[in-house]
Motif scaffolding. Sequence first.
Motif, mmCIF file in Angstrom:
data_model
loop_
_atom_site.group_PDB
_atom_site.id
_atom_site.type_symbol
_atom_site.label_atom_id
_atom_site.label_comp_id
_atom_site.label_asym_id
_atom_site.label_seq_id
_atom_site.Cartn_x
_atom_site.Cartn_y
_atom_site.Cartn_z
ATOM 1 N N THR A 314 10.433 -7.642 19.807
ATOM 2 C CA THR A 314 10.270 -6.976 18.517
ATOM 3 C C THR A 314 11.131 -5.725 18.440
ATOM 4 O O THR A 314 11.793 -5.455 17.421
ATOM 5 N N GLU A 315 11.133 -4.952 19.519
ATOM 6 C CA GLU A 315 11.957 -3.745 19.573
ATOM 7 C C GLU A 315 13.434 -4.094 19.413
ATOM 8 O O GLU A 315 14.170 -3.419 18.693
ATOM 9 N N ALA A 316 13.863 -5.178 20.065
ATOM 10 C CA ALA A 316 15.262 -5.604 19.965
ATOM 11 C C ALA A 316 15.614 -6.014 18.541
ATOM 12 O O ALA A 316 16.691 -5.670 18.025
ATOM 13 N N MET A 317 14.704 -6.742 17.883
ATOM 14 C CA MET A 317 14.944 -7.130 16.500
ATOM 15 C C MET A 317 15.116 -5.897 15.616
ATOM 16 O O MET A 317 16.009 -5.829 14.765
ATOM 17 N N GLY A 318 14.242 -4.906 15.829
ATOM 18 C CA GLY A 318 14.316 -3.684 15.025
ATOM 19 C C GLY A 318 15.611 -2.921 15.223
ATOM 20 O O GLY A 318 16.207 -2.423 14.258
#
Length: 424
Positions: A314-318
Amino acid sequence: MARIIVIGAGIGGLPTSYEMRRILPPEHQITLISNTPKFTFIPSLPWVGLGLKSLEHIQLDVEKLVKNRGIEWVLGGVSQILPESKQVIVGERVISYDYAVIATGAELALDAVPGLQEEVGYVQSVCNPAHALKAATAWQKFLQNPGPLVVGAIPGAGCFGPAYEFALLADWLLRRYGLRNQVPITFVTPEPYVGHLGISGMANSAELVKKLLYQREIEVFENAAISQIESDKILLADGCTLPYAYAMLLPPFRGARFLREAPDLSDKKGFLPVLPTYQHPQFPSIYSVGVTTQLKPPEITPIPIGVPKTGQMTEAMGMAVAHNIGVELGVISAPLVTPTLEALCLADFGDTGIAFLADQVLPNPITGKRRRAVAMEGRWVSWSKTVFEKFFLTKMRCGVAVPWFEHWGLEVLGLSLVQPLSKI
């Protein structure tokens, strides 16, 4: 000036807002919208459900976090999104946008099987703060009158780590309380085998998980479909019946209602299809981060299950979305990027734990393999999860998405959050 809205202030939405505020000049407006005033560190909810930690310990007031940081705060639930006109409706307010980042997290599909519904109140879950608090209250009552314990997941679930944590933490606690001999524990999962985790091929994860469940004398029903829940027993599709005095079951996830009701925006479960930039293929002004993102399972399993979308994913997507919006606005002169979808997950089992490293979570579609897949057991995993919780909450308090030393630490492990599109 661009108007950018971020819907959701969780592990996806809040860091993405911080990163965009860092990247974009102040003339670009960033608005954070959430139906809850609190940020919650979701990975710690199994601890809350078992009374090991208070909910307040893992929550932060979002308005205080974003105040004076150049991010407008709107408390309220989105009831409708209008992609054609680039508007969302929050209560009686209509908010227009140039870019929308959907980071709402999961809605729980509590209608998946009879008896799972919240109003029935038969079983518990630890997928959101309210449910974790209810689980904790029920757990304290259970300790006064112990009996059979059932832990597991409903068909269609896509995040199995909390179920393994809950079962093994419960075993550890019951042994400490001297109650374990009164509580037979059963683990039931739609995974083809324990340790599959929704992605398969995770090195020796199946071996480690199976060994721990066997050592702790936890009976396992794998490749099992829960078909109905009653007040004192759980029915499986194959006819087996599991009695319980306490049950914690993870439901399937789906996207928010406003996503499911928007024509051509999501699939039937409310998950958003994305391009490698994490833009919607039909509405390029809309980006997706976290659980709402549509990811196809790497294999078809006998009983349907979902793909986990971990905190690191999720952090990477953000970070990818913030970067790509910066490129779109001409603020960043660099290639567009895509998230690597690598994941390092820490599962705490009390006196031990397992660290899972999947590089990448989804194997190469051609070779069917990952660059790396590692599962390691040890007490250090439990300590590491506690440290990471404190680290993440500190980042949110400080208004920083990914500090330089986190990037450095990932590089030491051979990991990264994003990569140029040219490398995929």
